[in-house]
Design a protein around this motif. Structure first.
Motif, PDB file in Angstrom:
ATOM      1  N   ASP A 184     109.213 127.604 -12.022  1.00 32.00           N
ATOM      2  CA  ASP A 184     108.786 128.517 -13.084  1.00 32.00           C
ATOM      3  C   ASP A 184     107.627 129.384 -12.589  1.00 32.00           C
ATOM      4  O   ASP A 184     106.490 128.921 -12.500  1.00 32.00           O
ATOM      5  CB  ASP A 184     108.346 127.719 -14.327  1.00 32.00           C
ATOM      6  N   PRO A 185     107.883 130.641 -12.264  1.00 32.64           N
ATOM      7  CA  PRO A 185     106.820 131.502 -11.734  1.00 32.64           C
ATOM      8  C   PRO A 185     105.670 131.708 -12.712  1.00 32.64           C
ATOM      9  O   PRO A 185     104.554 132.017 -12.298  1.00 32.64           O
ATOM     10  CB  PRO A 185     107.541 132.825 -11.440  1.00 32.64           C
ATOM     11  N   ARG A 186     105.926 131.503 -14.017  1.00 35.14           N
ATOM     12  CA  ARG A 186     104.845 131.642 -15.001  1.00 35.14           C
ATOM     13  C   ARG A 186     103.773 130.583 -14.789  1.00 35.14           C
ATOM     14  O   ARG A 186     102.588 130.838 -15.010  1.00 35.14           O
ATOM     15  CB  ARG A 186     105.400 131.535 -16.427  1.00 35.14           C
TER      16      ARG A 186
ATOM     17  N   MET B 124      98.245 129.231 -13.108  1.00 33.58           N
ATOM     18  CA  MET B 124      97.362 128.276 -12.462  1.00 33.58           C
ATOM     19  C   MET B 124      96.452 128.923 -11.418  1.00 33.58           C
ATOM     20  O   MET B 124      95.347 128.436 -11.172  1.00 33.58           O
ATOM     21  CB  MET B 124      98.178 127.161 -11.802  1.00 33.58           C
ATOM     22  N   VAL B 125      96.880 130.013 -10.804  1.00 34.09           N
ATOM     23  CA  VAL B 125      96.071 130.628  -9.752  1.00 34.09           C
ATOM     24  C   VAL B 125      95.217 131.783 -10.265  1.00 34.09           C
ATOM     25  O   VAL B 125      94.436 132.362  -9.507  1.00 34.09           O
ATOM     26  CB  VAL B 125      96.955 131.142  -8.587  1.00 34.09           C
ATOM     27  N   SER B 126      95.329 132.103 -11.552  1.00 38.21           N
ATOM     28  CA  SER B 126      94.584 133.230 -12.110  1.00 38.21           C
ATOM     29  C   SER B 126      93.384 132.747 -12.911  1.00 38.21           C
ATOM     30  O   SER B 126      93.444 131.706 -13.580  1.00 38.21           O
ATOM     31  CB  SER B 126      95.499 134.052 -13.022  1.00 38.21           C
TER      32      SER B 126
ATOM     33  N   TYR C 251      86.893 130.804 -20.887  1.00 37.21           N
ATOM     34  CA  TYR C 251      87.951 130.121 -20.139  1.00 37.21           C
ATOM     35  C   TYR C 251      87.758 130.267 -18.631  1.00 37.21           C
ATOM     36  O   TYR C 251      87.926 129.305 -17.881  1.00 37.21           O
ATOM     37  CB  TYR C 251      89.318 130.667 -20.550  1.00 37.21           C
ATOM     38  N   THR C 252      87.381 131.462 -18.192  1.00 41.83           N
ATOM     39  CA  THR C 252      87.168 131.667 -16.761  1.00 41.83           C
ATOM     40  C   THR C 252      86.068 130.751 -16.236  1.00 41.83           C
ATOM     41  O   THR C 252      86.207 130.139 -15.171  1.00 41.83           O
ATOM     42  CB  THR C 252      86.811 133.141 -16.477  1.00 41.83           C
ATOM     43  N   ALA C 253      84.983 130.627 -16.988  1.00 45.67           N
ATOM     44  CA  ALA C 253      83.887 129.738 -16.573  1.00 45.67           C
ATOM     45  C   ALA C 253      84.345 128.285 -16.523  1.00 45.67           C
ATOM     46  O   ALA C 253      83.923 127.520 -15.651  1.00 45.67           O
ATOM     47  CB  ALA C 253      82.705 129.890 -17.523  1.00 45.67           C
ATOM     48  N   SER C 254      85.221 127.896 -17.426  1.00 43.62           N
ATOM     49  CA  SER C 254      85.661 126.492 -17.477  1.00 43.62           C
ATOM     50  C   SER C 254      86.435 126.095 -16.234  1.00 43.62           C
ATOM     51  O   SER C 254      86.495 124.914 -15.880  1.00 43.62           O
ATOM     52  CB  SER C 254      86.513 126.244 -18.725  1.00 43.62           C
ATOM     53  N   ARG C 255      87.026 127.064 -15.531  1.00 44.90           N
ATOM     54  CA  ARG C 255      87.803 126.749 -14.334  1.00 44.90           C
ATOM     55  C   ARG C 255      86.916 126.302 -13.174  1.00 44.90           C
ATOM     56  O   ARG C 255      87.398 125.709 -12.205  1.00 44.90           O
ATOM     57  CB  ARG C 255      88.648 127.954 -13.934  1.00 44.90           C
ATOM     58  N   ALA C 256      85.618 126.569 -13.279  1.00 45.69           N
ATOM     59  CA  ALA C 256      84.677 126.122 -12.246  1.00 45.69           C
ATOM     60  C   ALA C 256      84.204 124.689 -12.478  1.00 45.69           C
ATOM     61  O   ALA C 256      83.509 124.124 -11.631  1.00 45.69           O
ATOM     62  CB  ALA C 256      83.474 127.068 -12.189  1.00 45.69           C
ATOM     63  N   TRP C 257      84.560 124.109 -13.622  1.00 48.93           N
ATOM     64  CA  TRP C 257      84.174 122.729 -13.931  1.00 48.93           C
ATOM     65  C   TRP C 257      85.182 121.784 -13.282  1.00 48.93           C
ATOM     66  O   TRP C 257      86.386 121.991 -13.352  1.00 48.93           O
ATOM     67  CB  TRP C 257      84.169 122.501 -15.435  1.00 48.93           C
TER      68      TRP C 257
END
Length: 233
Positions: free
Chosen positions: A104-106, A111-113, A169-175
């Motif tokens: 599933d390309p979605r 996951m990488v964005s 949300y972007t900040a949460s990816r650094a946790w």
């Protein structure tokens, strides 16, 4: 604990078979595995040392089972709160992450964005972090001045804590991710306490992703002696 402050002990549920298989659980009602039950039994006495006055949990069985183990150690009956459920991953529920990456390309695109996205038929990360942060804040307000255990899920708690501290949300990816049966500590200050301390934020993170490891094996394969240490990651 000082007056004018409420403390939240935020616990992720114990391990499940879906965790072991790297399957997305979302809001599927997956119970604890035998290992998850053991994890809950290990963390329960540690949480009880903090003497919580209340326990609130997601109604999904893996969270409720974990909360029940903590409740037995603390002498406190857990209360279910549907707002504490994990993110709804919609069509991806029950599927393995490696299969989704392949088929599933979605999934790979999301996951990488750093940009948020809606899980097909489910929720966005922002919707979840707002839901969880709102629930935690409401629980803290209801139990003002107390110490409260909240048992929920990995993605939900990580993003909810980030939102309470002002992140998106972007900040949460650094946790870093939360381990099964880990706990984190947050303080919520009332208005008067904020003014007394000269604070401009209501929430403070004191500990993140603390765990109680299993006892190590001794030289002959038996359990090592003594209490397993508490590890904060």
């Amino acid at each position: 604990m000082s007056a004018g402050m409420t403390q939240l002990i935020l616990v992720r549920h114990g391990r499940t078979e879906f965790n072991a298989e790297n399957r997305l659980q979302g809001q599927l009602d997956v119970p604890l595995s035998a290992e998850g039950v053991a994890q809950a039994d290990r963390v329960a006495p540690v949480i009880s040392w903090l003497r919580p006055q209340a326990i609130v949990c997601s109604p999904l069985s893996r969270a409720h089972q974990t909360a029940a183990a903590i409740g037995r150690a603390c002498g406190v009956e857990p209360v279910d709160d549907a707002r504490l459920k994990e993110i709804d991953v919609g069509e991806w529920s029950g599927l393995r992450a490696e299969d989704l990456f392949r088929d599933d390309p979605r999934y790979e695109a999301g996951m990488v964005s750093d940009s948020d996205f809606r899980r097909p038929g489910g929720e966005t990360g922002t919707e979840v972090m707002d839901r969880i942060a709102g629930a935690i804040d409401a629980i803290a307000t209801e139990h003002e001045g107390e110490r409260v255990v909240v048992v929920s899920h990995g993605f939900a708690l990580r993003t909810g804590m980030c939102r309470l501290l002002g992140g998106d949300y972007t900040a949460s990816r650094a946790w870093g991710g939360l381990s099964n049966c880990s706990w984190s500590l947050m303080d919520r200050f009332g208005d008067a306490e904020m003014a007394r301390r000269g604070l401009d934020r209501r929430w403070r993170l004191r500990a993140y992703n603390c765990t109680v490891p299993a006892k190590p094996q001794g030289p002959a394969g038996g359990e090592g002696e003594g209490q397993a240490p508490i590890v904060g990651v």
